[in-house]
Write a protein that holds these residues in place. Structure first.
Motif, PDB file in Angstrom:
ATOM      1  N   GLY A 113       0.821  -1.215   0.000  1.00 22.36           N
ATOM      2  CA  GLY A 113       0.000   0.000   0.000  1.00 22.36           C
ATOM      3  C   GLY A 113       0.850   1.258   0.000  1.00 22.36           C
ATOM      4  O   GLY A 113       2.080   1.201   0.142  1.00 22.36           O
ATOM      5  N   GLU A 114       0.191   2.413  -0.116  1.00 24.43           N
ATOM      6  CA  GLU A 114       0.928   3.687  -0.126  1.00 24.43           C
ATOM      7  C   GLU A 114       1.644   3.931   1.193  1.00 24.43           C
ATOM      8  O   GLU A 114       2.646   4.641   1.254  1.00 24.43           O
ATOM      9  N   ASP A 115       1.127   3.352   2.273  1.00 25.87           N
ATOM     10  CA  ASP A 115       1.765   3.492   3.593  1.00 25.87           C
ATOM     11  C   ASP A 115       2.919   2.498   3.766  1.00 25.87           C
ATOM     12  O   ASP A 115       3.508   2.399   4.841  1.00 25.87           O
ATOM     13  N   GLY A 116       3.234   1.741   2.709  1.00 32.85           N
ATOM     14  CA  GLY A 116       4.337   0.777   2.789  1.00 32.85           C
ATOM     15  C   GLY A 116       3.936  -0.541   3.424  1.00 32.85           C
ATOM     16  O   GLY A 116       4.753  -1.448   3.543  1.00 32.85           O
TER      17      GLY A 116
ATOM     18  N   ARG B 148       1.907  -4.166   3.862  1.00 33.21           N
ATOM     19  CA  ARG B 148       1.615  -5.276   2.956  1.00 33.21           C
ATOM     20  C   ARG B 148       0.133  -5.635   2.981  1.00 33.21           C
ATOM     21  O   ARG B 148      -0.643  -5.072   3.738  1.00 33.21           O
ATOM     22  N   ILE B 149      -0.232  -6.599   2.181  1.00 30.15           N
ATOM     23  CA  ILE B 149      -1.634  -6.952   1.975  1.00 30.15           C
ATOM     24  C   ILE B 149      -2.356  -7.315   3.284  1.00 30.15           C
ATOM     25  O   ILE B 149      -3.548  -7.090   3.441  1.00 30.15           O
ATOM     26  N   ASP B 150      -1.597  -7.838   4.268  1.00 34.17           N
ATOM     27  CA  ASP B 150      -2.198  -8.150   5.571  1.00 34.17           C
ATOM     28  C   ASP B 150      -1.762  -7.159   6.653  1.00 34.17           C
ATOM     29  O   ASP B 150      -1.889  -7.428   7.845  1.00 34.17           O
ATOM     30  N   GLY B 151      -1.239  -6.009   6.233  1.00 37.83           N
ATOM     31  CA  GLY B 151      -0.898  -4.943   7.191  1.00 37.83           C
ATOM     32  C   GLY B 151       0.495  -5.049   7.787  1.00 37.83           C
ATOM     33  O   GLY B 151       0.902  -4.197   8.590  1.00 37.83           O
ATOM     34  N   ARG B 152       1.251  -6.074   7.394  1.00 38.69           N
ATOM     35  CA  ARG B 152       2.595  -6.232   7.972  1.00 38.69           C
ATOM     36  C   ARG B 152       3.595  -5.259   7.356  1.00 38.69           C
ATOM     37  O   ARG B 152       3.458  -4.841   6.213  1.00 38.69           O
ATOM     38  N   ARG B 153       4.648  -4.946   8.129  1.00 36.94           N
ATOM     39  CA  ARG B 153       5.796  -4.226   7.579  1.00 36.94           C
ATOM     40  C   ARG B 153       6.638  -5.224   6.774  1.00 36.94           C
ATOM     41  O   ARG B 153       6.467  -6.438   6.886  1.00 36.94           O
TER      42      ARG B 153
END
Ligand code: ADP
Length: 252
Positions: A14-17, A19-24
């Motif tokens: 995502g634009e916030d960097g 991943r698809i499951d919210g991981r860094r």
């Protein structure tokens, strides 16, 4: 690796960097290990890792079957990795296909390199890995489960064997790929590390990485393995109700 049109590829970073499951990028999926999950086996472990569920059972050292595989000066490690028909979205054809045979072989070789095989000549150490639910990284979950199961069986080993996949997704190097990242990413590199010596005993690669990307991926994988190592040791401590400090952490 998937080969689909761009419109079918999900947004992997995502634009916030995230991943698809919210991981860094360098974050592992949640992992839970239960050592000694089965009564009948000599040693066992159940690994729940993200959406993967993998059981490992160890038998032996015992008589070698088939007999001609017997080695006079050491034990052999035989491994059977199997994916249950219900482990994936579309029912998988049951039985050992080429992929399962390849994974069984690389896992057996990785495990054999950490077991003190000379202590049990003319025997076999049999490792069964059953994937009950699969979501990418099942060979790594299999290595983790099998090595905890070997320790649970009391088989002497140089070290436990943490394992994780690193890869490249939407141009970013990421740790511990899940299914969509594996399918639509540019590279997938599973590895297994002997933590005390830093030796890699499994390293595979699907896709392409530049030299610099490879170095970044390797560092990320080694760090991931060290975290997983802690979870593996804790699972064994929980199994045997061991409290207090961990001697292997001295000087680390
Ligand atoms: P690993 O599970 O070690 O990442 P692969 O990269 O070969 O091994 O597979 C990635 C994922 O693809 C598996 O974890 C599983 O979710 C899925 N997969 C593998 N084989 C099959 C199959 N025959 N049918 C459906 N899905 C599969």
């Amino acid at each position: 690796m998937g080969s689909v049109g761009a419109k079918d590829v999900p947004v992997l970073i995502g634009e916030d960097g995230r991943r698809i499951d919210g991981r860094r990028a360098d974050e592992l999926r949640p992992m839970k290990i239960t050592a000694g999950a089965l009564h009948q086996a000599d040693g066992s472990a159940f690994v729940e890792w993200g959406m993967n569920k993998v059981m490992a059972a160890v038998y032996g050292p015992r008589e070698v079957h088939p007999r001609h595989l017997q080695e006079n000066n050491k034990a052999i490690v035989q491994c059977r990795y199997n994916m249950a028909a219900f482990s994936v979205d579309e029912r998988k054809r049951p039985g050992l296909d080429r992929r399962s045979q390849e994974i069984s072989k690389v896992i057996a070789e990785a495990l054999e390199s950490v077991v003190f095989a000379e202590e049990y000549p003319r025997t076999s150490i049999d490792v069964y890995i059953e994937v009950l639910q699969a979501n990418a990284g099942t060979r790594c979950a299999g290595v983790v489960a099998a090595s905890v199961a070997l320790a649970d069986a009391g088989i002497p080993m140089v070290d436990l064997l943490p394992s994780v996949a690193v890869g490249k997704v939407a141009g970013h190097i990421v740790l511990d790929l899940k299914k969509e990242e594996d399918n639509f990413g540019e590279a997938d590199m599973p590895m297994a590390l002997v933590p005390q010596s830093g030796r890699l005993v499994l390293l595979q690669m699907e896709g392409r990485l530049s030299k610099a990307e490879f170095a970044t991926a390797l560092d990320m994988g080694v760090a991931g393995c060290k975290t997983i190592y802690g979870t593996m040791k804790q699972a064994l401590r929980d199994r045997y109700n061991v409290t207090g400090s961990d001697p292997t952490e001295a000087g680390q």
